[in-house]
Motif scaffolding. Structure first.
Motif, short mmCIF file in Angstrom:
data_model
loop_
_atom_site.label_atom_id
_atom_site.label_comp_id
_atom_site.label_asym_id
_atom_site.label_seq_id
_atom_site.Cartn_x
_atom_site.Cartn_y
_atom_site.Cartn_z
N GLN A 112 3.73 -0.80 4.63
CA GLN A 112 2.32 -1.08 4.91
C GLN A 112 1.74 -1.86 3.74
O GLN A 112 1.83 -1.43 2.59
CB GLN A 112 1.52 0.21 5.12
CG GLN A 112 0.05 -0.07 5.46
CD GLN A 112 -0.72 1.20 5.75
OE1 GLN A 112 -0.16 2.17 6.24
NE2 GLN A 112 -2.02 1.18 5.44
N ASP B 35 -3.34 -5.38 3.03
CA ASP B 35 -4.28 -5.91 4.02
C ASP B 35 -4.26 -5.12 5.32
O ASP B 35 -4.90 -5.50 6.30
CB ASP B 35 -3.98 -7.39 4.30
CG ASP B 35 -2.58 -7.61 4.88
OD1 ASP B 35 -1.88 -6.61 5.18
OD2 ASP B 35 -2.18 -8.79 5.02
N GLY B 36 -3.51 -4.00 5.32
CA GLY B 36 -3.46 -3.12 6.49
C GLY B 36 -2.34 -3.42 7.45
O GLY B 36 -2.05 -2.60 8.33
N SER B 37 -1.70 -4.56 7.33
CA SER B 37 -0.59 -4.90 8.23
C SER B 37 0.66 -4.11 7.87
O SER B 37 0.81 -3.61 6.75
CB SER B 37 -0.30 -6.41 8.17
OG SER B 37 0.14 -6.78 6.88
N VAL B 38 1.57 -4.00 8.83
CA VAL B 38 2.83 -3.27 8.63
C VAL B 38 3.99 -4.21 8.95
O VAL B 38 3.99 -4.89 9.98
CB VAL B 38 2.90 -2.02 9.52
CG1 VAL B 38 4.29 -1.37 9.43
CG2 VAL B 38 1.83 -1.01 9.10
N GLU C 227 0.83 -1.20 0.00
CA GLU C 227 0.00 0.00 0.00
C GLU C 227 0.87 1.25 0.00
O GLU C 227 0.72 2.14 -0.82
CB GLU C 227 -0.93 -0.01 1.22
CG GLU C 227 -1.90 1.15 1.27
CD GLU C 227 -2.94 1.08 0.17
OE1 GLU C 227 -3.40 2.15 -0.27
OE2 GLU C 227 -3.29 -0.04 -0.25
#
Length: 398
Positions: A223, A226-229, A210
């Motif tokens: 990032q 799926d929003g995870s980092v 992202e």
């Protein structure tokens, strides 16, 4: 030939350009021979950049010693870029404001890495194509602790292995289901995934990037979609490359469609439809077994094409033909070898699976079209004869 060849200008100072110069001299060409490169460095070998050079095992990746060029009367013009070409006047415009004349122009400009648009421009984010790219990355390794590699193609997988050898925590992010999915398919990709996981690499497949997480002007993480980092102080973008053809705009030299990989369109000897203009190596789309002209980004392909092109350019019958395609990748203590054309297959069979060693056969309508092996050199190469026979209708166009 209708236009005598007294000046050959090779644009591109990489392997394909050098091999062309060598083959022209070997074939008896005695005219002017100029090799133009956009880097301030004589032609060098790229495969070691992600491996031996990155691990600090070698600093010298030159393909030939400095004295080779004057000994063979090859003029090197380095640090200058071609910006355009007038194919009627047979002159190439250069970034230093000068022009270079030619009777025969050989386009060997290679590739440039793809970028992910919209990412913040901060330090700690790398691509790998040039020696300068590799040097910057290697210097960063001295202070890095956590690396994220975006893209699990051959370069990404090789860098992961090199980084693990240096003690870094490594995460590979790949939108496809497995590493090397595009090149080798999901079944073999899963075996490659297992190799990397056994070496402590974290794989995040099936998810894209992202944006980057930054702190000041430095990268601190990636990032994912799926929003995870994923934390990182070193990020490599390894999502493939595009052919360097922008300087050919409005030249009339035909290019392959972007949807088919782009590149300079040429016939099975490297000749384009424009008189006096030739193309080979990573930038060139020659006839191919997949049914349309295709660029082949293989180290061995550049040398084979150079032999064919040099003979044709000098008006001789090519004494060589393009062999069964071959590419290899060194990862950890394994050599993954690909012989043939996996993209043609409609069926993949895992013939042997011994953990860190495996062998896969790729078939089309029951006929063998490719073999892939990890640390199975003998069994891979044993298939060369059968593959040559099965690929025979396209042997000179593969």
């Amino acid at each position: 030939m209708s236009h005598s060849v007294e000046q050959v200008l090779i644009v591109g100072g990489g392997l394909a350009g050098l091999r062309t110069a060598e083959e022209l001299r070997r074939a008896g060409y005695t005219g002017e021979l100029t090799l133009l490169g956009d880097e301030n460095r004589a032609p060098y070998d790229r495969p070691p950049l992600s491996k031996q050079y990155m691990r600090g095992e070698t600093d010298d990746t030159a393909l030939r010693p400095a004295e080779f060029y004057p000994e063979h009367d090859i003029t090197l013009r380095l640090g200058v870029t071609a910006t355009g070409v007038d194919t009627t006047a047979r002159r190439v415009r250069l970034s230093d404001g000068t022009e270079a004349a030619y009777d025969a122009l050989v386009i060997a400009t290679g590739l440039r890495p793809r970028r992910i648009p919209g990412l913040p421009e901060v330090s700690g984010v790398h691509v790998l194509r040039s020696h300068a790219d590799a040097q910057a990355m290697r210097e960063h390794l001295g202070t890095a602790r956590k690396a994220v590699i975006v893209g699990a193609g051959f370069i990404g997988c090789e860098l992961a292995a090199s980084f693990r050898a240096g003690g870094l925590d490594v995460t590979i992010v790949e939108p496809q289901p497995t590493p090397l999915f595009a090149a080798l398919g999901e079944q073999v990709g899963a075996l490659v995934a297992r190799l990397h996981e056994a070496e402590g690499v974290e794989l995040r497949c099936g998810v894209g990037v992202e944006t980057l997480v930054t702190e000041g002007d430095s990268v601190r993480g990636v990032q994912l979609a799926d929003g995870s980092v994923v934390d990182a102080d070193l990020v490599v973008i390894g999502i493939g490359s595009v052919p360097v053809t922008d300087w050919l705009a409005d030249s009339g030299i035909p290019l392959a469609a972007p949807g088919q990989g782009g590149g300079v369109l040429a016939d099975e000897t490297g000749r384009t439809s424009v008189p006096g203009v030739w193309a080979l190596g990573d930038v060139a789309a020659w006839p191919h077994a997949v049914g349309h002209p295709k660029r082949v980004e293989h180290w061995t392909n550049a040398g084979e094409q150079a032999q064919v092109l040099a003979a044709a350019l000098l008006g001789a019958e090519p004494s060589a033909e393009i062999q069964v395609p071959y590419v290899w990748s060194d990862q950890y203590d394994m050599k993954i070898q690909v012989l043939g054309i996996p993209a043609l297959a409609d069926e993949i069979e895992i013939v042997e699976d011994k953990g860190r060693k495996f062998l896969a056969h790729y078939r089309r309508a029951g006929e063998l079209v490719a073999v892939v092996g990890a640390s199975m050199a003998g069994k891979v190469m044993k298939a060369r004869g059968e593959l040559a026979a099965n690929l025979q209708p396209v042997a000179t166009a593969s």
